[in-house]
Design a protein around this motif. Sequence first.
Motif, short mmCIF file in Angstrom:
data_model
loop_
_atom_site.label_atom_id
_atom_site.label_comp_id
_atom_site.label_asym_id
_atom_site.label_seq_id
_atom_site.Cartn_x
_atom_site.Cartn_y
_atom_site.Cartn_z
N GLY A 67 0.81 -1.21 0.00
CA GLY A 67 0.00 0.00 0.00
C GLY A 67 0.85 1.26 0.00
N LYS A 68 2.00 1.21 0.63
CA LYS A 68 2.91 2.37 0.62
C LYS A 68 3.39 2.67 -0.78
CE LYS A 68 4.57 1.96 5.34
NZ LYS A 68 5.72 1.71 6.20
N GLN A 69 3.54 1.64 -1.63
CA GLN A 69 4.02 1.84 -3.00
C GLN A 69 2.97 2.50 -3.87
OE1 GLN A 69 5.10 -2.03 -4.29
NE2 GLN A 69 6.82 -2.19 -2.91
N LEU A 70 1.71 2.44 -3.46
CA LEU A 70 0.64 2.97 -4.29
C LEU A 70 0.49 4.48 -4.19
CD1 LEU A 70 -2.10 0.28 -3.65
CD2 LEU A 70 -0.40 0.37 -5.47
N ASN A 71 1.25 5.13 -3.36
CA ASN A 71 1.16 6.57 -3.20
C ASN A 71 1.97 7.25 -4.31
OD1 ASN A 71 1.26 9.24 -2.48
ND2 ASN A 71 1.39 8.81 -0.31
N ALA A 72 1.29 7.65 -5.38
CA ALA A 72 1.97 8.23 -6.54
C ALA A 72 2.71 9.51 -6.20
CB ALA A 72 0.94 8.50 -7.65
N GLU A 73 2.19 10.29 -5.27
CA GLU A 73 2.85 11.55 -4.93
C GLU A 73 4.22 11.30 -4.32
OE1 GLU A 73 -0.63 14.73 -4.16
OE2 GLU A 73 -0.19 13.36 -2.53
N ASN A 74 4.41 10.22 -3.57
CA ASN A 74 5.71 9.93 -2.97
C ASN A 74 6.74 9.51 -4.01
OD1 ASN A 74 4.92 10.51 -0.41
ND2 ASN A 74 4.48 8.41 0.16
N ARG A 75 6.31 8.81 -5.06
CA ARG A 75 7.25 8.26 -6.03
C ARG A 75 7.53 9.22 -7.19
NH1 ARG A 75 9.31 3.03 -5.16
NH2 ARG A 75 9.03 2.55 -7.34
N PHE A 76 6.51 9.96 -7.64
CA PHE A 76 6.66 10.81 -8.82
C PHE A 76 6.30 12.27 -8.58
CE2 PHE A 76 6.12 6.76 -11.21
CZ PHE A 76 7.21 6.87 -12.03
N MET A 78 3.19 13.38 -8.35
CA MET A 78 2.07 13.58 -9.26
C MET A 78 0.76 13.21 -8.59
SD MET A 78 3.87 11.69 -12.49
CE MET A 78 2.30 11.24 -13.12
N ARG A 79 -0.34 13.73 -9.15
CA ARG A 79 -1.67 13.39 -8.65
C ARG A 79 -2.49 12.60 -9.67
NH1 ARG A 79 -3.68 16.24 -4.10
NH2 ARG A 79 -2.13 17.68 -3.32
N ASN A 80 -2.24 12.79 -10.97
CA ASN A 80 -2.98 12.07 -12.01
C ASN A 80 -2.44 10.66 -12.14
OD1 ASN A 80 -4.29 14.48 -12.61
ND2 ASN A 80 -2.74 15.05 -14.11
N GLY A 81 -3.34 9.67 -12.26
CA GLY A 81 -2.84 8.32 -12.41
C GLY A 81 -3.89 7.29 -12.68
N CYS A 82 -3.41 6.09 -13.00
CA CYS A 82 -4.26 4.94 -13.26
C CYS A 82 -3.56 3.72 -12.68
CB CYS A 82 -4.43 4.78 -14.78
SG CYS A 82 -5.42 3.36 -15.22
N LEU A 83 -4.31 2.86 -12.00
CA LEU A 83 -3.76 1.66 -11.38
C LEU A 83 -4.41 0.43 -12.01
CD1 LEU A 83 -2.23 0.19 -9.06
CD2 LEU A 83 -4.30 0.50 -7.70
N LEU A 84 -3.58 -0.53 -12.39
CA LEU A 84 -4.05 -1.80 -12.92
C LEU A 84 -3.55 -2.90 -12.01
CD1 LEU A 84 -5.27 -3.57 -15.19
CD2 LEU A 84 -3.00 -3.55 -16.24
N GLY A 85 -4.45 -3.62 -11.39
CA GLY A 85 -4.09 -4.73 -10.51
C GLY A 85 -4.37 -6.06 -11.17
#
Length: 86
Positions: A67-76, A78-85
């Motif tokens: 779940g920590k990896q899913l925070n796009a703002e921490n990694r890039f 950014m706020r815009n995104g799409c997740l495919l599981g």
Amino acid sequence: HDKLFVVDSVGKSGGLDMFWRLDIVITKVLFTDFTIELKIEDNCRNTSWLFMCIYASTKIRSENNSGKQLNAENRFGMRNGCLLGI
């Protein structure tokens, strides 16, 4: 498809492949054993967004605290995104 990024399997399971055309502008690729994250530039709209693919069972995700990896703002940042599981 013109471009390819691969995360090898862990043991006998998993593994991710991401394919895209040359007209898709990818400016950054991050990965873990269970994820591929792409920063995609949209020059027509002058914006960028995150596309994240994740492969893991619910048990593995909770054990590895994915779940920590899913925070796009921490990694890039950014706020815009799409997740495919998967």
